[in-house]
Design a protein around this motif. Sequence first.
Motif, short mmCIF file in Angstrom:
data_model
loop_
_atom_site.label_atom_id
_atom_site.label_comp_id
_atom_site.label_asym_id
_atom_site.label_seq_id
_atom_site.Cartn_x
_atom_site.Cartn_y
_atom_site.Cartn_z
N UNK A 8 0.86 -1.18 0.00
CA UNK A 8 0.00 0.00 0.00
C UNK A 8 0.89 1.23 0.00
N UNK A 9 0.56 2.19 -0.85
CA UNK A 9 1.40 3.39 -0.96
C UNK A 9 0.63 4.64 -0.58
N UNK A 10 1.32 5.58 0.04
CA UNK A 10 0.86 6.93 0.36
C UNK A 10 -0.20 6.99 1.44
N UNK A 11 -1.30 6.28 1.26
CA UNK A 11 -2.42 6.33 2.21
C UNK A 11 -2.82 4.91 2.55
N UNK A 12 -2.73 4.54 3.82
CA UNK A 12 -2.92 3.14 4.19
C UNK A 12 -4.38 2.72 4.10
N UNK A 13 -4.61 1.40 4.03
CA UNK A 13 -5.96 0.88 4.12
C UNK A 13 -6.34 0.79 5.59
N UNK A 67 6.96 7.86 -4.60
CA UNK A 67 6.86 6.89 -5.70
C UNK A 67 8.03 5.92 -5.70
N UNK A 68 9.23 6.44 -5.55
CA UNK A 68 10.42 5.58 -5.54
C UNK A 68 10.39 4.61 -4.36
N UNK A 69 9.93 5.09 -3.21
CA UNK A 69 9.86 4.23 -2.03
C UNK A 69 8.89 3.09 -2.23
N UNK A 70 7.75 3.37 -2.88
CA UNK A 70 6.77 2.32 -3.13
C UNK A 70 7.33 1.24 -4.06
N UNK A 123 11.94 -5.01 -3.06
CA UNK A 123 12.55 -5.64 -1.89
C UNK A 123 11.73 -6.84 -1.41
N UNK A 124 10.42 -6.69 -1.41
CA UNK A 124 9.55 -7.81 -1.01
C UNK A 124 9.75 -9.00 -1.94
N UNK A 125 9.76 -8.75 -3.24
CA UNK A 125 9.92 -9.83 -4.22
C UNK A 125 11.31 -10.44 -4.19
N UNK A 126 12.27 -9.68 -3.68
CA UNK A 126 13.65 -10.17 -3.60
C UNK A 126 13.93 -10.87 -2.28
N UNK A 127 12.90 -10.98 -1.43
CA UNK A 127 13.07 -11.68 -0.17
C UNK A 127 13.69 -10.86 0.93
N UNK A 128 13.73 -9.54 0.75
CA UNK A 128 14.30 -8.67 1.78
C UNK A 128 13.34 -8.55 2.97
N UNK A 129 13.90 -8.26 4.13
CA UNK A 129 13.10 -8.02 5.33
C UNK A 129 12.61 -6.58 5.30
N UNK A 130 11.33 -6.39 5.05
CA UNK A 130 10.75 -5.06 4.90
C UNK A 130 9.81 -4.78 6.06
N UNK A 131 9.94 -3.63 6.75
CA UNK A 131 9.01 -3.33 7.84
C UNK A 131 7.59 -3.15 7.33
N UNK A 132 6.61 -3.48 8.19
CA UNK A 132 5.23 -3.32 7.76
C UNK A 132 4.88 -1.87 7.52
N UNK A 133 5.31 -0.99 8.42
CA UNK A 133 5.09 0.45 8.24
C UNK A 133 6.42 1.07 7.83
N UNK A 134 6.56 1.32 6.56
CA UNK A 134 7.81 1.78 5.97
C UNK A 134 7.71 3.28 5.70
N UNK A 135 7.86 4.08 6.77
CA UNK A 135 7.66 5.53 6.66
C UNK A 135 8.91 6.24 6.15
#
Length: 316
Positions: A112-117, A276-279, A285-297
């Motif tokens: 999810x980008x910019x505005x969360x669900x 945009x770049x962050x999204x 990163x997710x598709x590459x198997x990286x550890x990504x925080x749930x809230x990536x501010x």
Amino acid sequence: MKMKSALVTGTILAGLAGMTQAETMKIGITQNNVGVDSYQTTYEKAFIEAAEANENVEAVVLDAGGDVARQIAQIEDLIQQDVDAIIIWPTNGEAVIPAVRKAFQADIPVIVTNSNIAEQGFDFVKSFSGPDNITQGARSAEIMCDKFKEMGIETEAQVVHITGQPGYTTAIERAKGFEDRLPEVCPDVTIVDTQPGDWNREKSQQVMEAFLVKYDDIDGVYAGDDNMGVGALNAAKAAGRDDIIFVGATNFAVGYESMAAGDYWGSIYQSPVDDAKAALNTAVDVLSGEDVPFLNYFDTPKITQDNMDEFSKPVF
């Protein structure tokens, strides 16, 4: 072989880093409403440029045009296309949850980008990439309170509040941040009215015109973004009211220019290019198997007439 299938087993995942050079990640994005303001227009352009610059990414770029039903259909279409990941800029934080659940059930990671669900959909999402909107609202309250204290009116000031699109998570969160924080820092300041401006400058001008007729005493205006804030400012100028403090969020070029002219006091600095770049980077990163925080501010600092020289004029 598609990237999604490459994530099925631990053995393949272990070799993913070497495979990404040859694999194509098909990433779909459905945006909120590109035509509604320059932030979203700039975001789309930056997203496309970032995707084109990554030889391992094939992007499917869609726009819901502010229509929830259209966005749900777009998500379902991306699922049918069997994309590797879906990025969603939600038109409505609750209404899109069933479609996001469908992507989750299809083993397609959702960013999810910019505005969360809404929170009840968090289990179906890999990560949120964007600003902390509650913090933004709180910082706007601090900006306004500090200015009222400087003016010596913090015990009597009255404020009107123009919010974004109803049901839209960013609007809800910025409003909450502002309305929760203002009484903490300026307990005697009163919010006398709140109306939606729908992220639209013309509508916000009309809302402010109505406020000016209804209330004789308005000391401050908080708008959920600078586009709406400048609309309110235009109404005040037309009415000859140059005694009102305007504070917004998401510093637009028009807000920056109005600050430079001394008409608009402060805002929150946020870049649609960084957004945009962050999204896109989060999806990769997710598709590459990286550890990504749930809230990536990413950080969004305060900007006022006092420190605006430290910031570049926004490109949107």
